[in-house]
Design a protein around this motif. Structure first.
Motif, short mmCIF file in Angstrom:
data_model
loop_
_atom_site.label_atom_id
_atom_site.label_comp_id
_atom_site.label_asym_id
_atom_site.label_seq_id
_atom_site.Cartn_x
_atom_site.Cartn_y
_atom_site.Cartn_z
N MET A 1 -13.99 7.57 -23.79
CA MET A 1 -15.04 7.52 -22.88
C MET A 1 -15.26 9.13 -22.47
SD MET A 1 -15.49 5.35 -19.53
CE MET A 1 -16.39 6.06 -18.25
N ALA A 2 -16.62 9.32 -22.50
CA ALA A 2 -17.05 10.50 -21.90
C ALA A 2 -16.84 10.75 -20.53
CB ALA A 2 -18.50 10.89 -22.32
N THR A 3 -16.63 12.09 -20.22
CA THR A 3 -16.65 12.21 -18.70
C THR A 3 -17.96 11.55 -17.61
OG1 THR A 3 -15.28 14.26 -19.04
CG2 THR A 3 -16.29 14.02 -16.74
N PRO A 4 -17.80 10.93 -16.75
CA PRO A 4 -19.14 10.56 -16.13
C PRO A 4 -19.67 11.75 -15.37
CG PRO A 4 -16.91 9.90 -14.99
CD PRO A 4 -16.58 10.50 -16.27
N ARG A 5 -21.09 11.78 -15.29
CA ARG A 5 -21.78 12.67 -14.88
C ARG A 5 -22.08 12.18 -13.37
NH1 ARG A 5 -23.97 12.42 -20.18
NH2 ARG A 5 -23.14 14.32 -21.14
N LEU A 6 -21.91 13.32 -12.48
CA LEU A 6 -21.99 13.16 -10.83
C LEU A 6 -23.23 13.79 -10.66
CD1 LEU A 6 -21.21 12.08 -8.17
CD2 LEU A 6 -19.88 13.97 -7.99
N VAL A 7 -24.50 13.11 -10.49
CA VAL A 7 -25.98 13.43 -10.03
C VAL A 7 -26.14 13.83 -8.75
CG1 VAL A 7 -28.32 13.32 -10.72
CG2 VAL A 7 -26.63 12.42 -12.34
N TYR A 8 -26.33 14.91 -8.12
CA TYR A 8 -26.40 15.28 -6.88
C TYR A 8 -27.58 16.05 -6.61
CZ TYR A 8 -24.63 19.87 -7.86
OH TYR A 8 -24.31 20.95 -8.55
N ASP A 9 -28.05 16.24 -5.22
CA ASP A 9 -29.07 17.22 -4.75
C ASP A 9 -28.41 18.48 -4.82
OD1 ASP A 9 -31.16 18.59 -3.43
OD2 ASP A 9 -31.36 17.03 -1.77
N ARG A 24 -12.35 18.04 -6.94
CA ARG A 24 -11.04 18.38 -6.63
C ARG A 24 -10.21 17.06 -6.78
NH1 ARG A 24 -10.91 20.29 -0.93
NH2 ARG A 24 -12.07 22.01 -1.88
N HIS A 25 -10.66 15.91 -6.78
CA HIS A 25 -9.84 14.66 -6.81
C HIS A 25 -9.98 13.83 -8.06
CE1 HIS A 25 -8.30 15.41 -2.89
NE2 HIS A 25 -9.46 15.69 -2.46
N GLY A 26 -11.25 13.98 -8.90
CA GLY A 26 -11.43 13.16 -10.03
C GLY A 26 -12.27 13.97 -11.05
N GLU A 27 -12.27 13.60 -12.30
CA GLU A 27 -12.73 14.22 -13.28
C GLU A 27 -14.29 13.96 -13.47
OE1 GLU A 27 -12.26 14.97 -17.97
OE2 GLU A 27 -10.58 14.07 -16.92
N PHE A 28 -15.28 14.91 -13.22
CA PHE A 28 -17.04 14.41 -13.30
C PHE A 28 -17.47 15.73 -13.70
CE2 PHE A 28 -15.07 12.35 -9.58
CZ PHE A 28 -15.33 11.00 -9.77
N GLU A 29 -18.50 15.50 -14.49
CA GLU A 29 -19.44 16.44 -15.13
C GLU A 29 -20.55 16.63 -13.67
OE1 GLU A 29 -22.64 17.76 -18.21
OE2 GLU A 29 -21.05 16.32 -18.77
N PRO A 30 -20.53 17.51 -13.20
CA PRO A 30 -21.66 17.73 -11.83
C PRO A 30 -22.92 18.12 -12.54
CG PRO A 30 -20.33 19.67 -12.00
CD PRO A 30 -19.71 18.57 -13.00
N VAL A 31 -23.96 17.20 -12.19
CA VAL A 31 -25.26 17.60 -12.65
C VAL A 31 -26.36 17.71 -11.63
CG1 VAL A 31 -27.08 17.00 -14.24
CG2 VAL A 31 -24.83 16.44 -14.76
N GLY A 32 -26.80 18.82 -11.22
CA GLY A 32 -27.87 18.82 -10.04
C GLY A 32 -29.29 18.27 -10.63
N PHE A 33 -30.10 17.72 -9.48
CA PHE A 33 -31.11 17.29 -9.88
C PHE A 33 -32.13 18.49 -10.87
CE2 PHE A 33 -31.39 14.78 -5.71
CZ PHE A 33 -30.57 13.79 -6.23
N ALA A 34 -31.82 19.43 -10.43
CA ALA A 34 -32.81 20.64 -11.27
C ALA A 34 -32.18 20.87 -12.47
CB ALA A 34 -32.74 21.86 -10.45
N GLU A 35 -31.08 20.35 -12.97
CA GLU A 35 -30.29 20.44 -14.24
C GLU A 35 -30.71 19.45 -15.03
OE1 GLU A 35 -26.54 21.19 -12.80
OE2 GLU A 35 -27.00 23.05 -12.72
N LEU A 36 -31.09 18.26 -14.70
CA LEU A 36 -31.03 16.89 -15.38
C LEU A 36 -31.93 16.96 -16.66
CD1 LEU A 36 -31.88 14.36 -12.49
CD2 LEU A 36 -29.93 14.35 -14.10
#
Length: 119
Positions: A1-9, A24-36
């Motif tokens: 399974m791929a790393t889940p993407r955490l989409v945020y402002d 810090r506590h989990g494995e996520f790929e951060p994706v900002g609204f501007a980077e979608l």
């Protein structure tokens, strides 16, 4: 399974601080609204900018449910706590109201906790 993407402002310092905690506590790929990407944006609800989202291979979780799923990935103790909370008859309503209470006051919380990037 791929790393889940955490989409945020990514314009919100408080949101960035929250994502930093999640990373810090989990494995996520951060994706900002501007980077979608167009494909990612197409998976999100129409009013996606009103809350955070967690994109997995087969699902999209939004707002309070996204936060719940993120916290459940922090480790076994957190997962057990979320599983116990899910058994409460009023959990979904409480979760969403709590999320909205915090999200609607991001500018206030940002004066207490904020950062300029998630890394």
């Amino acid at each position: 399974m791929a790393t889940p993407r955490l989409v945020y402002d990514d314009d919100c310092g408080f949101c960035k601080w929250c994502v930093r905690i999640a990373l810090r506590h989990g494995e996520f790929e951060p994706v900002g609204f501007a980077e979608l990407s167009p494909d990612q944006r197409a998976r999100l609800p129409a009013a996606y900018e009103s809350c955070m989202h967690l994109l997995t291979d087969d699902a999209v979780y939004s707002c309070g449910e996204a936060l719940e799923r993120v916290v459940a990935r922090f480790g076994p103790g957190w997962r057990r706590a979320m599983n116990a909370a899910r058994r409460l008859p009023f959990w979904e309503r409480l979760r969403e109201r709590g999320y909205r209470f915090v999200a609607d006051r991001r500018s206030i919380w940002g004066r207490i906790r904020s950062c300029s990037d998630v890394e």
